[in-house]
Scaffold this active site. Sequence first.
Site: not given
Length: 268
Positions: A9, A94, A98, A103, A135
Site C-alpha cells: 500500500k 517490516v 507500506i 496487507a 489500514d
Amino acid sequence: MIVEEAPAKLNLALHVRARRADGYHELETLFAFVDFGDTVRVAPAAQASLIITGPFGAALSDEGDNLVTRAATRFRERFGGGEYAIELEKHLPVASGIGGGSADAAATLRALARLHGIALDDPALFGIADALGSDVPVCLLGRTAIGRGRGEQLEPVPGRPGTPALLVNPGVAVSTAEVFRRWDGVDRGELGSNPLEGRNDLEAPAITVAPVIAEVLHILSEQCGAMLSRMSGSGATCFALFDTEVERGAAHIALRRTGWWSVATTLR
C-alpha cells in the site's frame, strides 16, 4: 489451498488534520496499491499453524501472534470454520509504512472468505478488518481510495493503473506511534483531488526519528522523470512515480548503488 496476493500500500498523500480524544488522529489520505507484495497461502488443517518464509521472513520469526493469526481467529469467531495452515511469504520490509502487516491480514481474510463462500464485500468482513487495524480495511478493498477518519472511512476513486513506481527503503524500521507522537499538531489543510498538490504530514516527524529518510527523498526527487516523490505512511519506505518505465529503470539502477532495498513496480 487458496493463494492470495498482499500488495504493498502507498499513501500518495497523507494529511494529518487533528489529534482525537481516543488517541488516534484524524486523517485524510489517498491510498494506492502496487504490483508487488507478500503472498498468503491458506488451507484447512487439523491443527493451526503459521509458517513465515521469504526475504523478510526472519524479521517475524519470533512472533507467536501477528495480524495474520489474529485475522484467522477473528474470522473463525465471526463465521465459524476450523483450523488453518497458513504460509506467509514475506517480501515487504517490516514496519516500513507500506502496509505489509495490514496487507497480510487482509489477504488472509480474503482467502478465508473464498474458502467459505463469503462475499468479499460482506460488511462483517470489513468489520473484522477495521478491528484489526486502520489500514486493514483499505487493504481488504484493494483499490485506490480516499481514506478519512483513522483511514478506515473509504471512498473509492479512479486510480492511475500502470504508472511506473519505484519503492525504496533504507533499512530502518520506524515506529508509527513514535512518528505520530512527534507530529507538531498543525493542521496544514485538507486533501485535494490532485495528489501532486498534496503532502505527507508525517515526513518531518519521521525524519527526526530516522534522518536517512531525508536522504532517500532527496535522491528520489533528483531522478529524471520523477513526477512525485514522497514517503509512504509513517515511513521509512519512500517512493517515486515516473512518466515512463525507462526513467524508472534508470532511477532503479542509480538507487541500487546505495545498497538500500528497492523494487521497480507499477500502480494497480
